[in-house]
Design an enzyme around this catalytic site. Structure first.
Site, PDB file in Angstrom:
ATOM      1  N   THR A 162      -6.845  13.309  -2.351  1.00 50.59           N
ATOM      2  CA  THR A 162      -6.264  12.698  -1.147  1.00 50.59           C
ATOM      3  C   THR A 162      -5.518  11.408  -1.480  1.00 50.59           C
ATOM      4  O   THR A 162      -4.797  10.888  -0.633  1.00 50.59           O
ATOM      5  CB  THR A 162      -7.342  12.379  -0.079  1.00 50.59           C
ATOM      6  OG1 THR A 162      -8.303  11.474  -0.633  1.00 50.59           O
ATOM      7  CG2 THR A 162      -8.048  13.652   0.379  1.00 50.59           C
ATOM      8  N   GLY A 163      -5.692  10.880  -2.686  1.00 52.44           N
ATOM      9  CA  GLY A 163      -4.983   9.669  -3.088  1.00 52.44           C
ATOM     10  C   GLY A 163      -3.518   9.946  -3.401  1.00 52.44           C
ATOM     11  O   GLY A 163      -3.089  11.098  -3.470  1.00 52.44           O
ATOM     12  N   SER A 181     -13.666   9.091  -1.810  1.00 48.44           N
ATOM     13  CA  SER A 181     -14.129  10.064  -0.808  1.00 48.44           C
ATOM     14  C   SER A 181     -12.992  10.337   0.161  1.00 48.44           C
ATOM     15  O   SER A 181     -12.263   9.414   0.529  1.00 48.44           O
ATOM     16  CB  SER A 181     -15.322   9.522  -0.013  1.00 48.44           C
ATOM     17  OG  SER A 181     -15.679  10.425   1.023  1.00 48.44           O
ATOM     18  N   ALA A 188     -19.000   2.438  -0.922  1.00 50.95           N
ATOM     19  CA  ALA A 188     -18.345   2.390   0.377  1.00 50.95           C
ATOM     20  C   ALA A 188     -19.056   3.361   1.298  1.00 50.95           C
ATOM     21  O   ALA A 188     -18.833   4.563   1.250  1.00 50.95           O
ATOM     22  CB  ALA A 188     -16.874   2.764   0.246  1.00 50.95           C
ATOM     23  N   TYR A 221     -19.271  14.789   6.062  1.00 47.86           N
ATOM     24  CA  TYR A 221     -18.921  13.395   5.773  1.00 47.86           C
ATOM     25  C   TYR A 221     -20.092  12.464   6.094  1.00 47.86           C
ATOM     26  O   TYR A 221     -20.488  11.644   5.263  1.00 47.86           O
ATOM     27  CB  TYR A 221     -17.692  13.002   6.575  1.00 47.86           C
ATOM     28  CG  TYR A 221     -17.165  11.615   6.286  1.00 47.86           C
ATOM     29  CD1 TYR A 221     -16.635  11.300   5.038  1.00 47.86           C
ATOM     30  CD2 TYR A 221     -17.188  10.626   7.260  1.00 47.86           C
ATOM     31  CE1 TYR A 221     -16.144  10.026   4.764  1.00 47.86           C
ATOM     32  CE2 TYR A 221     -16.687   9.354   7.000  1.00 47.86           C
ATOM     33  CZ  TYR A 221     -16.177   9.058   5.757  1.00 47.86           C
ATOM     34  OH  TYR A 221     -15.692   7.803   5.491  1.00 47.86           O
TER      35      TYR A 221
END
Length: 330
Positions: free
Chosen positions: A36-37, A76, A115, A146
């Site tokens: 997702t980055g 994440s 996080a 999640y």
């Protein structure tokens, strides 16, 4: 020179953390599998001799040569569109990824921070949310991949702290926004701004009465930095306690963008939190931290960033938009 490993480095928040720790005079090792980055978030850091990037999946064995003073696990999927599309990877990075990095922290004698998120509170029955509230979470619902990944992260981190004596920190992050968010990732702020920039109607899920509290990314990064440098090992909420309804927020975005879109309402997704507001008393007391950037200022900066993007970026992630029913106004 202190050395820090930051996972999720090419993400929205990870890229800002990389910048901050470089400014603090540290050698930064960024790690991301880019599921997702986006490398565009850190391409400006690549020429820096004190920054290196490793394309790696932390759910696999993680090796970093040399000493590490700090490990920051921020890898994440964080948007509903992502974690509903890739639920198994979301669970794996929370479970296996955290376990791998805790093992690395133990071997390197590093201080470790994860996080976590306000999602550990689920659809809360306590308002505002304090760190001693255990939450109201559906473990088998669509958001469970999640929510439970984050709850497991906290549990295993505390186990390593208590059993191995590892220095650990846990930050519970509430809604955060700023430059480098993905326009079409399903979170409420970029979703609203993207719709305004594309000339689409603003979509609100539910009747708009549910609330969120938005924290500008610079404030969040400051809170994370102070927590990492503190000696406090239990979870700490970092977020902006100024609450607003989603309906009111939609009107703010329309006013900010100068558009004349109407607001359309769609059914509320399952397990969507009705209220989200951090109690930051602990952050104030322990860290001397509270947010400084007003929502008006932060939204203007963020909108200017989105408006500066090439037009094609307004649409490039539209393949995810089939999941917009799960955006959950996050």
């Amino acid at each position: 020179m202190k050395r820090v490993l930051i996972t999720g480095a090419a993400g929205f928040l990870g890229s800002h953390l990389c910048e901050r720790f470089l400014k603090e005079g540290m050698y930064v090792i960024g790690m991301d599998n880019l599921i997702t980055g986006d490398m565009r978030n850190i391409e400006h850091l690549m020429p820096d001799p004190n920054f290196e990037f490793n394309h790696h999946d932390v759910t696999k064995y993680v090796h970093v040569p040399g000493e590490l003073d700090y490990i920051m696990h921020f890898a994440s999927p964080a948007s509903p569109i992502d974690y509903l599309k890739i639920p198994i990877q979301t669970l794996k990075v929370g479970a296996m990824g955290t376990h791998n990095l805790l093992g690395l922290a133990r071997a390197k004698k590093s201080r470790f921070i994860i996080a976590s998120t306000s999602e550990v509170y689920g659809d809360p029955l306590v308002h505002p949310q304090t760190e001693d509230y255990w939450g109201h979470v559906n473990p088998i619902g669509p958001r469970g991949c999640y929510d439970e990944a984050k709850r497991y992260q906290e549990a295993i981190t505390m186990a390593y702290h208590r059993y191995h004596g590892l220095e650990t920190r846990i930050v519970r992050i509430f809604n955060t926004y700023g430059p480098r968010m993905r326009l079409n990732d399903g979170r409420v702020l970029p979703a609203f701004m993207g719709q305004a920039l594309r000339g689409e109607d603003i979509t609100v899920f539910g009747d708009g009465s549910q609330t969120r509290s938005f924290c500008y990314v610079d404030d969040l990064v400051e809170g994370i930095y102070r927590l990492l440098m503190s000696d406090y090992s239990l979870p700490v909420n970092i977020g902006n306690p100024k609450e607003i309804t989603i309906g009111q927020f939609a009107e703010e975005i329309i006013k900010l963008t100068g558009t004349d879109q109407k607001v359309v309402y769609k059914p509320l997704p399952q397990d969507d939190p009705k209220q989200r507001q951090p109690d930051i008393s602990k952050a104030k007391e322990i860290l001397g931290w509270e947010p400084k950037v007003s929502r008006e200022e932060g939204l203007r900066i963020t909108y200017d960033y989105f408006r500066s993007l090439p037009k094609e970026r307004l649409y490039e992630e539209s393949n995810h938009r089939g999941f917009e029913g799960f955006s959950a106004n996050k």
